[in-house]
Design an enzyme around this catalytic site. Structure first.
Site, mmCIF file in Angstrom:
data_model
loop_
_atom_site.group_PDB
_atom_site.id
_atom_site.type_symbol
_atom_site.label_atom_id
_atom_site.label_comp_id
_atom_site.label_asym_id
_atom_site.label_seq_id
_atom_site.Cartn_x
_atom_site.Cartn_y
_atom_site.Cartn_z
ATOM 1 N N SER A 140 0.828 -1.200 0.000
ATOM 2 C CA SER A 140 0.000 0.000 0.000
ATOM 3 C C SER A 140 0.873 1.264 0.000
ATOM 4 O O SER A 140 1.661 1.455 -0.901
ATOM 5 C CB SER A 140 -0.943 -0.061 1.204
ATOM 6 O OG SER A 140 -1.865 0.981 1.141
ATOM 7 N N ASP A 151 -9.288 -5.038 -5.205
ATOM 8 C CA ASP A 151 -8.637 -4.090 -4.287
ATOM 9 C C ASP A 151 -9.264 -2.719 -4.474
ATOM 10 O O ASP A 151 -9.182 -2.136 -5.554
ATOM 11 C CB ASP A 151 -7.129 -4.059 -4.595
ATOM 12 C CG ASP A 151 -6.346 -3.195 -3.622
ATOM 13 O OD1 ASP A 151 -6.956 -2.377 -2.907
ATOM 14 O OD2 ASP A 151 -5.117 -3.359 -3.580
ATOM 15 N N HIS A 198 -7.555 -5.200 -0.383
ATOM 16 C CA HIS A 198 -6.338 -4.444 -0.068
ATOM 17 C C HIS A 198 -5.468 -5.055 1.029
ATOM 18 O O HIS A 198 -4.239 -4.920 1.001
ATOM 19 C CB HIS A 198 -6.730 -3.009 0.323
ATOM 20 C CG HIS A 198 -5.614 -2.038 0.227
ATOM 21 N ND1 HIS A 198 -5.012 -1.707 -0.967
ATOM 22 C CD2 HIS A 198 -4.964 -1.317 1.169
ATOM 23 C CE1 HIS A 198 -4.053 -0.823 -0.750
ATOM 24 N NE2 HIS A 198 -3.996 -0.569 0.532
#
Ligand SMILES: *[C@@H]1O[C@H](CO)[C@@H](O)[C@H](O)[C@H]1NC(C)=O
Ligand SMILES: *[C@@H]1O[C@H](CO)[C@@H](O)[C@H](O)[C@H]1NC(C)=O
Length: 389
Positions: free
Chosen positions: A149, A326, A358
């Site tokens: 991320s 995601d 995610h």
């Protein structure tokens, strides 16, 4: 006795609990923060006297998380343990402001000034000494980067901002890659919408309250709360939906009974400014420096508008893992922003992980097979004499 002893442990104790050796090293940044860099130098079954080679790998966590996000599962599905057992010298950083990096040579965490940082400061000040320290401890000249991320954004920005670090990163393995965050779905979209449409309120807030801590690690609140997910039958779908709304459709491979462990170690603190920086990039759909105000921008950047990050300066092989499910690292953000700004010759692999949301990359029960085995396979092809076969 608790069903989840790991929900009451510090990150270091969690590592020891599963039988791994662990070290913590202090790294001081040029602007005075003291960061904890964790190291797992061997796997559970390593022959520590062997002269075999353990390539250094650095895990870089996401927004609101810390090193612990790679350490919350049992060894069979735990990113950092999988790499330690696969023969790597594992390093895990903790960015400024997170649970184990709330230290500064003069500022205290209750000073507003402590929290005046954005993604720019993570890139400019946190990364160079962390990379140098990991390299020094491992006795090697470069390392592999595994980002999740925001850790992928910092992974792109670091060599873009400090081109001399292109030589110190052997490859970027980017999980749930984040460019601008501009096409996010779900709850986070409400926050980004508010930023774009309620700008005067946001500006007032910023002037009135400065920058302070948000997303605290409040395990004493979150832990009992998520335990209800498992105790009360009708609560389970609510907990599932919360995961869904934040990160994307939930998979059957998320171990929801382990939620008390996850919510004891994350979130782990971040600054309001960093949240605003993400809101700004997502609303501009650009990867750029923080927009402070015209006057301060001139002081900082020599121009009124915040300059973009120049991703054409990245000269590191990139492998990214992505998924249509995601909701934060979306395919649109990758295609329309990331791939437009990266040099095509540095992108070596795009691995689609079907159905992952995610957070699945770091907590899913099948992340070994879907993500970390492919990573170790790529590394094994380019390293000789690696420890575990
Ligand atoms: C490893 O080396 C140390 C010191 O050189 C020695 O005491 C130890 O017995 C060795 N262990 C193994 C498993 O060979
Ligand atoms: C799921 O979580 C529970 C509770 O922490 C744990 O006992 C179990 O081993 C986990 N299952 C898997 C497959 O990781």
């Amino acid at each position: 006795s608790s069903p989840d002893p790991e929900a009451y442990m510090s990150t270091m104790d969690l590592i020891r609990y599963w039988g791994y050796p662990v070290e913590s090293h202090d790294v001081q940044t040029a602007d005075g923060y003291i960061l904890s860099l964790f190291r797992i130098p061997f796997g559970r079954f390593s022959d520590r006297n062997s002269s075999c080679h353990r390539p250094a790998v650095l895990f870089v966590h996401g927004l609101g998380a810390g090193a612990s996000e790679f350490l919350m599962n049992p060894p069979e599905s735990c990113p950092a343990f999988l790499l330690a057992d696969a023969g790597f010298d594992v390093f895990l950083m903790n960015h400024r402001g997170t649970t184990y990096s709330k230290r500064h040579i003069t500022l205290k965490p209750w000073d507003n000034k402590f929290w005046q940082y954005t993604i720019d400061e993570l890139v400019k000040y946190d990364m160079p000494p962390v990379i140098d320290k990991a390299i020094e401890l491992s006795g090697q000249s470069s390392l592999y980067w595994i980002g999740h991320s925001q850790g992928t954004a910092v992974g792109f920005m670091t060599p873009a901002d400090h081109p001399q670090y292109n030589q110190k990163i052997k490859a970027l393995f980017q999980l749930a890659p984040a460019a601008s965050g501009g096409y996010a779905q779900g709850l986070i979209k409400i926050g980004f919408w508010a930023y774009a449409n309620l700008k005067p309120v946001v500006d007032f807030y910023r002037i009135a309250f400065g920058s302070h801590e948000i997303a605290f690690q409040w395990s004493f609140i979150y832990r009992p709360l998520v335990r209800l997910c498992n105790i009360i039958p009708f609560a389970t779908p609510i907990c599932d939906s919360a995961t869904h709304l934040l990160f994307g459709p939930s998979t059957r491979t998320l171990n929801i009974t382990r939620a008390p462990v996850y919510l004891s170690h994350t979130p782990s603190g971040m600054s309001t400014w960093i949240a605003l920086h993400w809101a700004q990039m997502s609303s501009h759909k650009r990867v750029e420096h923080m927009d402070h105000n015209p006057l301060e921008n001139i002081q900082r950047y020599g121009q009124e508008k915040p300059p973009p990050y120049d991703y054409s300066k990245i000269d590191v092989p990139i492998y990214y893992f992505w998924s249509k499910s995601d909701w934060l690292g979306t395919p649109e953000d990758i295609e329309r922003i990331l791939l437009k700004t990266l040099r095509p010759d540095v992108v070596k692999g795009a691995i689609e992980v079907d159905g992952y949301n995610h957070i699945d990359y770091v907590v899913s029960t099948d992340c070994a097979e879907k993500v970390f085995k492919p990573i170790t396979d790529i590394v094994r092809k380019q390293e000789s004499n690696m420890c575990e076969k």
